[in-house]
Design a protein around this motif. Sequence first.
Motif, PDB file in Angstrom:
ATOM      1  N   GLN A  29      17.237  23.933 -26.119  1.00  0.00           N
ATOM      2  CA  GLN A  29      17.946  23.745 -24.867  1.00  0.00           C
ATOM      3  C   GLN A  29      19.331  24.360 -24.867  1.00  0.00           C
ATOM      4  OE1 GLN A  29      18.806  19.629 -24.169  1.00  0.00           O
ATOM      5  NE2 GLN A  29      18.174  19.210 -26.244  1.00  0.00           N
ATOM      6  N   ALA A  33      21.988  24.127 -21.526  1.00  0.00           N
ATOM      7  CA  ALA A  33      22.970  23.052 -21.552  1.00  0.00           C
ATOM      8  C   ALA A  33      24.201  23.493 -22.325  1.00  0.00           C
ATOM      9  CB  ALA A  33      22.349  21.823 -22.213  1.00  0.00           C
ATOM     10  N   PRO A  64      21.796  15.660 -25.867  1.00  0.00           N
ATOM     11  CA  PRO A  64      20.770  16.063 -24.891  1.00  0.00           C
ATOM     12  C   PRO A  64      19.734  14.959 -24.683  1.00  0.00           C
ATOM     13  CG  PRO A  64      21.146  17.801 -26.486  1.00  0.00           C
ATOM     14  CD  PRO A  64      21.871  16.595 -26.982  1.00  0.00           C
ATOM     15  N   ARG A 102      22.728  16.152 -20.473  1.00  0.00           N
ATOM     16  CA  ARG A 102      23.271  15.403 -21.605  1.00  0.00           C
ATOM     17  C   ARG A 102      23.655  13.988 -21.202  1.00  0.00           C
ATOM     18  NH1 ARG A 102      24.435  18.564 -26.110  1.00  0.00           N
ATOM     19  NH2 ARG A 102      23.932  20.727 -25.735  1.00  0.00           N
TER      20      ARG A 102
END
Length: 182
Positions: A29, A33, A64, A102
């Motif tokens: 990710q 993110a 996350p 998150r």
Amino acid sequence: MFEECIQGEDLSSDVFNWNLVFMQTMSAQATSARRLPTDDLESLFKASRGTRGDRVVIVREGIPGEVVPVIAARLHWSQTRLFETLGVARTSIRRHILTGSRLGIRDSERLLAMVDLVVMAEEMKIRADCAEGFDSAQWLGAWLLEPCGALGGKTPASYLDTLEGCELVGQLLMQIEYGAYA
């Protein structure tokens, strides 16, 4: 000492490489993110044993949401059990899981405290030279749900909704390892 505490436990599951799963989850990710403070994303486990400053950065950045199901699965818990145990809002966490966003500071602190316990159990297994195939996270998940004499018959899991409780449970794990557990 730890081996004596786990006599009779189910050793049939695969050994879990906790660091690898988290690094893979975090790396997957990284493009969608905010990044963790290190370029190589040695993630929560490095932070778990890192400096307090490293831990503060991880918590502030937020863990996350996608790692929540991984932690629940490794403990052999449902996500609902994990949410309730940590005292986190189910709807908020589910939203973070689905969107890949998150967690907030409070929820990240609680989740990092749980990661600390899983890492501690894994380190105990390594130091005790447990049988190959022993799943320390699964053992921890089961142990957390058992009444504990040192806690007046309450389960260790019932203490994990506060950071102080998480520290207390960590101390109990150390006592188990060194044979001082009551």
